[in-house]
Design a protein around this motif. Structure first.
Motif, short mmCIF file in Angstrom:
data_model
loop_
_atom_site.label_atom_id
_atom_site.label_comp_id
_atom_site.label_asym_id
_atom_site.label_seq_id
_atom_site.Cartn_x
_atom_site.Cartn_y
_atom_site.Cartn_z
N ARG B 317 -3.38 1.18 -2.07
CA ARG B 317 -3.68 1.66 -0.46
C ARG B 317 -4.02 0.84 0.41
N VAL B 318 -4.12 0.23 0.74
CA VAL B 318 -3.57 -0.64 1.52
C VAL B 318 -2.32 -1.32 1.68
N VAL B 319 -2.16 -1.34 3.22
CA VAL B 319 -0.43 -2.20 3.10
C VAL B 319 -0.59 -2.84 4.65
N VAL B 320 -0.31 -4.19 4.34
CA VAL B 320 -0.48 -5.29 4.69
C VAL B 320 0.96 -5.82 5.35
N LEU B 321 0.91 -5.91 6.78
CA LEU B 321 2.17 -6.03 7.67
C LEU B 321 1.72 -7.56 8.19
N GLN B 322 2.48 -8.22 7.81
CA GLN B 322 2.79 -10.07 8.39
C GLN B 322 3.40 -9.92 9.64
N ASP B 323 3.54 -10.10 10.79
CA ASP B 323 4.63 -9.75 11.57
C ASP B 323 4.90 -8.63 12.02
N GLY B 324 4.65 -7.29 11.87
CA GLY B 324 5.18 -6.25 11.75
C GLY B 324 6.09 -5.65 10.20
N VAL B 325 6.22 -6.69 9.61
CA VAL B 325 6.74 -6.92 8.22
C VAL B 325 5.80 -5.69 7.56
N THR B 533 12.79 -1.56 20.07
CA THR B 533 12.96 -2.61 18.60
C THR B 533 13.44 -2.13 17.47
N VAL B 534 14.58 -3.13 17.60
CA VAL B 534 15.17 -3.24 15.70
C VAL B 534 14.55 -4.25 15.46
N SER B 535 14.69 -4.08 13.77
CA SER B 535 14.40 -4.91 13.06
C SER B 535 15.22 -4.64 11.43
#
Lengths: 202, 965
Positions: B317-325, B533-535
């Protein structure tokens, strides 16, 4: 620059690969035990067998009850099987091979003995019949003697006690006695098997 | 007016139009300044000499900052460095400027068109005397008294931070002697870049302000800074462009941190651990670092495996993003920590609450953003080396980072970073937590190309990261029946613990985790349009878990492989201004494909999964409502969809069918594999409003926000198809193939006040989760706990069932005297979790927690500087205590043991930076669990068996260098 980015991408894609998901492995090599067979052999007469089996390994077991004669001593041998393997795999040998790390504990409301302690309601008495290389009991062979007519629980625990990284053995001379007083929480190692049979002595 | 009359001059650095003229810069949000047509006064300033000051012969010079909105109306005036100025003169100057009117400032586009923009500039008012003027000024005295409506009262002690950095020219050469001036509301902070191009400004304000950089031969540059009280130090790299008569354009590179952007975009509570806070806590796990934030705790499997709990929710239930990923790992397991290298973080951000619109499905409980430090801008190289040693477990870490921008190719920025960690078993006060060794080896490579595409700035970044860890599980943690669990808790020490030693050896049980990420991101900034932005990100998560088994078995007992391909595209439009009203916003889409392969003891199936989503989010800002505040109105919506196919072995499928967990509709059996398909939609909305009030010397000093957000979560495969014993919890778990999405609706209020040396933030929330998927004991039709008889014991059957949940709580804190000789910080967090349908309580709800810390910011120690050239700067000393209450709200059926006792744990630290050495050296000593307290943590799975680690002394040393080419 674009070329090198593509190269990085391609490299990453290659190293990551694509795991095959459509063909789930049923059971891969692992320590799986699905059945325990008990054989009670009296000095004279026919052997009594009982089996505890959960062939699917999903908590839906078939459990035999068994009846022993009061006043009779039986040689008990215990066998462990993995019925999910094809052909069926006998795990008993591996436990024999690692006897210094294993011990069978026989306890329950119908048992008195090292792991059950003194028990006024005991129907049978348990005595270890084998020892490992350190002269500590294993329990693959035992003596079970009917001491009082009636019913009760006959429980069997296979305790796995591998030494830690430091090499200090976890299995000790007092495992059964410590278990009798402090229960599973009071001894080291983990539970490989912990099953209950309904027992009758007549 | 004659020569010695009060004079109006605008002064900004070397660029000056003289008396009555002004120099101003657009407050453009984009990183590129544009040629500006300055505003012109349309009325005469009514400057009057204050009668008393006049009588006393007081003279002086007052710098007044003026902000105009895009209509040319005066939005704000403020006195620069008020403490140094006679109050009467300051008031007179303010009064005059408040009543002035101007034409709007305009920006000329390359196409030649102009548009009105808000501006900020400084007026210099000189109060001087001569015999003639004295009489003249005195006549206007009454009017001065009546003109006292100002936003700024002189004499406030401002809240200060340090701004430092380096100034270079476009070729990367150092610029010596550049003058930097704060264009703000409070202090006329200035600095001059020295021989190595660096500058330090020790008295910059908190809040949004701009720094003007001025140097003969270069176009003046304006750098916007949005500092927070916690920033303490803001690092800037400034590039000056040569002065050019054709285009008076200046390149300004100062990225707003992601935290700033997120805080603006969301009206939910957002908490930040900035670079300094992250540095002070380096070496801790991600979750452990985040516990410095009020309302964030952690669930642990031991000292090195922990995941953050945000306001009572965690894991899936908690999202973790590293450098937006978005990190795609095995976050469903309580015993699985986030699979990332926390050393790569420059700053950590926590969104405390549902943020489904911005971050996608699953962001029900919150979002954790792990943001890397920005890459280098100008030619040269910089880097740092950090050494960490921890007494408990003899743990050591060496971490390094090197950033390079080649002189020959200044468009290219490169980074390599790596760290290695090794730790032996950690000890509780009375015994060793056997086998809690830890090993980590992380590597990161980044390359960025900064070019232009059709004249528009274009940045492409490629990053590759590997996280690898071997983490030992305490021997003490054992799977036992519930009855044994209770007995184990009562033991004074774990069985056999007297034999456990502090060893580095890798021994079973342990987890071996490898997480690889490859990321390519391209960002195009089109002036007056926005950022595109595209990734693409590829992640591969490998998790092997090794149990204590027969020696004949070599491999892991649980082996998970998860491969995720994700594509993100987002468009963020530039601010659209309509007078006092402006609009910012973003829209985006995301798609990802996942493959999951599992091998091992019966647990969860293989699957393939596709998700996609689109979102739009806009913020409408109205400035200066009723002359009192600015207001942001946030609205957004998102739609996600999932389609998934799970592959179950026939035997497992049959088991589930027999138990009624899978019906004929859910799956199709073909051969010996059952294919179970699931397609689900999910929608989320967000609505919020934030009022921002300015105080005398701080912009947005008080912010009050109310937010209504929703988020939707898809069920994970374990929730749908789990069957097996949880490796770390004594239950037999069973999924339910019929589960659908769970949805949360949350109302949250937050307030933040930053004035002078005092800051306070507080938040309260109530969150309802409909169709909450609860993992709890199953009851038989007779109402008794269902028991599954397995070969290794009889265990309560835990299944996923649908209910409605309600979580509510409050958290916050305050700091008095930040940056002072003595400052006091207090934090508080409480959360409640209810199962609405049954009236029961949710498990894993953290106990009420409070934290108090005294911190002393000491003056620089430079006694030895004369002799040795070495001084200790920014010394700090701190001591504090964290207190956890007893969790009296617990449900004996979901937790088999009485919760952990209340506990208080003390900590202390000291740090400072040695300068004057060949390289600066930052040193810190931290002692955790200072009193070697024996305690158990309610959210640690160890708590049934063992105490938390005892006293730990942490030594940290960081040295940095920066070598421009």
């Amino acid at each position: 620059m674009r070329v090198s980015l593509l190269a990085i991408l391609a490299l990453a894609a290659v190293t990551a690969g694509c795991p095959s998901v459509e063909d789930p492995d049923d059971i891969n090599p692992n320590e799986v035990i699905t059945a325990v067979n008990l054989t009670f052999t009296p000095t004279a007469g026919a052997a009594v067998t009982a089996s505890w089996s959960d062939p699917e390994g999903d908590g839906d077991p078939v459990i035999d009850s068994f009846t022993l004669a009061n006043g009779t001593a039986y040689a008990l041998t215990v066998e462990f099987l993995n019925e999910l393997a094809d052909p069926v795999e006998d795990i008993t040998e591996e436990i024999q091979d690692e006897q210094d790390e294993h011990q069978i504990l026989i306890y329950g409301s119908g048992v008195s003995g090292p792991a059950a302690g003194a028990n006024a309601n005991a129907r049978v008495e348990h005595e270890y019949g084998d020892v490992d290389s350190n002269n500590l009991p294993i329990g693959l062979e035992s003596t079970i003697t009917g001491i009082s007519a009636g019913t009760g629980d006959f429980k069997l625990m296979l305790r796995h006690m591998p030494p830690g990284s430091d090499g200090t053995p976890v299995k000790s001379a007092t495992i059964a006695e410590d278990f009798a007083t402090g229960g599973s929480a009071g001894i080291g190692g983990s539970v490989d098997i912990d099953i209950t049979f309904p027992l009758q002595v007549q | 007016m004659k020569t010695f009359a009060p004079q109006l001059t605008a002064r900004v650095g070397a660029v000056s139009w003289g008396a009555g003229a002004l120099c101003a810069w657009a407050l453009a949000t984009s990183a590129v300044a544009q040629p500006l047509i300055p505003p012109e006064p349309t009325s005469e300033p009514h400057l009057m000499y204050p009668k008393d000051a006049f009588a006393e012969g007081v003279v002086g010079s007052v710098d007044v900052t003026v902000e105009l909105d895009a209509m040319g109306a005066v939005r704000h005036v403020g006195v620069v460095a008020p403490s140094a100025i006679d109050k009467r003169l300051a008031w007179a100057a303010l009064g005059a400027l408040t009543e002035m009117t101007f034409t709007p400032a305009r920006v000329r586009d390359p196409s030649g068109e102009t548009r009105a923009v808000p501006v900020r500039f400084v007026y210099n008012v000189v109060f001087a005397l001569d015999d003639d003027e004295r009489r003249h000024v005195g006549q206007h005295q009454d009017a001065v008294a009546g003109g006292g409506e100002h936003d700024h009262e002189p004499g406030h002690v401002p809240d200060l931070i340090v701004v430092r950095g380096v100034v270079r020219d476009a070729r990367g050469a150092l610029v010596v002697g550049a003058r930097l001036t704060v264009e703000g509301k409070i202090a006329a902070s200035t600095a001059i870049s020295d021989e190595d191009g660096t500058f330090v400004m020790r008295d910059a304000p908190v809040g949004a302000f701009a720094i003007l950089i001025d140097k003969e031969g270069y176009a003046p540059a304006l750098v916007e800074v949005d500092s927070r009280r916690e920033d303490e130090v803001v690092d800037l790299t400034i590039t000056l462009e040569p002065e050019s008569p054709q285009a008076n354009e200046t390149v300004v590179r100062h990225r707003r941190s992601r935290a700033t952007i997120i805080k603006r975009q969301l009206t939910t509570s957002v908490a930040v651990l900035d670079t300094d806070a992250v540095m002070r806590g380096r070496g801790r796990t991600l979750a452990d670092s985040l516990t410095q934030i009020a309302g964030v705790t952690m669930v642990q499997l031991g000292p090195s495996v922990a995941k953050p709990v945000v306001r009572g929710l965690f894991g899936r239930r908690v999202v973790v993003l590293q450098d937006g990923v978005r990190l795609e790992g095995q976050d469903w397991g309580v015993d699985h920590g986030p699979e990332l290298d926390v050393h790569s973080a420059g700053e950590l951000v926590v969104v405390k609450g549902a943020a489904g619109v911005r971050f996608g499905a699953d962001a029900i409980g919150g979002v954790v953003l792990v943001e890397p430090r920005p890459l280098r801008d100008a030619p040269g190289m910089d880097g740092e080396v950090t050494l960490i040693a921890v007494s408990n477990g003899y743990r050591g870490t060496i971490a390094g980072r090197l950033d390079v921008v080649p002189e020959a190719l200044p468009q290219l920025a490169l980074r390599i970073e790596s760290n290695i960690h090794k730790g032996a078993a950690v000890s509780a006060p009375d015994y060793v937590l056997g086998n809690t060794f830890s090993e980590e080896l992380n590597v990161g490579l980044s390359a960025a190309w900064r070019g232009t595409l059709g004249g528009a700035p274009w940045v492409t970044t490629a990053t590759s990261r590997r996280y690898h860890a071997n983490l030992g599980i305490c021997y003490c943690l054992r799977l036992n029946t519930p009855a044994d669990l209770e007995r184990a808790t009562l033991l004074p020490s774990p069985v056999n613990s007297e034999d456990w030693q502090v060893l580095y050896d890798v021994g079973r049980p342990y987890q071996a985790v490898t997480h690889d990420t490859a990321l390519v991101r391209s960002r195009l900034t089109v002036r007056d349009v926005g950022d595109m932005t595209v990734s693409y990100a590829l992640q591969r998560d490998l998790r092997d878990e090794f149990d204590q088994v027969l020696a004949a078995i070599n491999g892991p007992q649980y082996s998970f492989e998860l491969v995720t391909h994700a594509v993100d595209a987002a468009f963020e439009h530039t601010r659209l201004s309509f007078g006092a009203v402006s609009l910012t916003g973003a829209a985006g889409l995301r798609g990802d494909a996942q493959l999951h392969a599992y091998r091992g003891l019966q647990l969860i199936p293989n699957f393939s999964r596709f998700t996609g989503g689109v979102f739009v989010m806009e913020t409408l800002t109205i400035d200066n409502v009723a002359g009192l505040f600015d207001i942001d109105l946030v609205g957004g919506a998102r739609f996600d969809g999932l389609t998934q196919r799970a592959f179950l072995a026939e035997r497992v499928f049959n088991s589930q069918v027999r138990r009624g967990r899978i019906t004929a509709d859910d799956c199709a059996l073909s051969g010996d594999v059952a294919r179970c398909d699931k397609t689900l939609p999910a929608g989320s909305i967000t609505l919020g409003s934030r009022l921002r009030f300015d105080a005398a010397d701080v912009r947005d000093a008080l912010m009050i926000a109310v937010d209504v957000s929703s988020a939707t979560r898809f069920p994970d495969v374990d929730e749908l198809y789990l069957i097996g014993s949880a490796p770390s919890f004594p239950v037999f778990g069973i999924g339910d193939a019929g589960l659908e999405t769970e949805r949360t609706t949350q109302l949250s209020l937050s307030a933040e006040l930053n004035v002078s040396v005092f800051s306070i933030e507080a938040g309260a929330f109530v969150r309802r989760i409909d169709d909450y998927i609860a993992f709890g004991p199953e009851l038989t039709p007779e109402g008794k706990p269902a028991i599954d008889v397995l070969i290794n014991g009889a265990f309560p059957r835990f299944s996923y069932r649908i209910t409605d949940a309600m979580l509510s709580g409050a958290d916050g804190g305050f700091v008095i005297g930040r940056g002072q000789l003595l400052s006091l910080g207090v934090q508080f967090a409480a959360v409640r979790g209810l199962d609405i349908r049954t009236g029961g309580l949710l498990p894993f709800i953290p106990p009420t927690r409070a934290r108090v810390e005294l911190r002393s910011f000491l003056p620089d120690l430079d006694v030895a500087k004369a002799a040795t050239g070495v001084a200790l700067t920014k010394p700090q000393l701190a001591a504090g205590v964290t207190a956890n209450a007893f969790q009296e709200r617990f449900d004996a059926t979901t937790d088999f043991v009485t919760p952990a006792d209340a506990n208080t744990v003390w900590h202390a630290d000291a740090s400072g930076e040695l300068v004057g050495l060949p390289l600066p050296l930052w040193l810190s000593v931290e002692v955790r669990n200072l009193t070697n307290e024996r305690y158990r943590d309610q959210l640690s799975l160890l708590r049934y068996f063992a105490d938390q680690p005892g006293r730990e002394v942490w030594l940290r040393a960081t040295s940095r260098f920066d070598a421009p080419f």
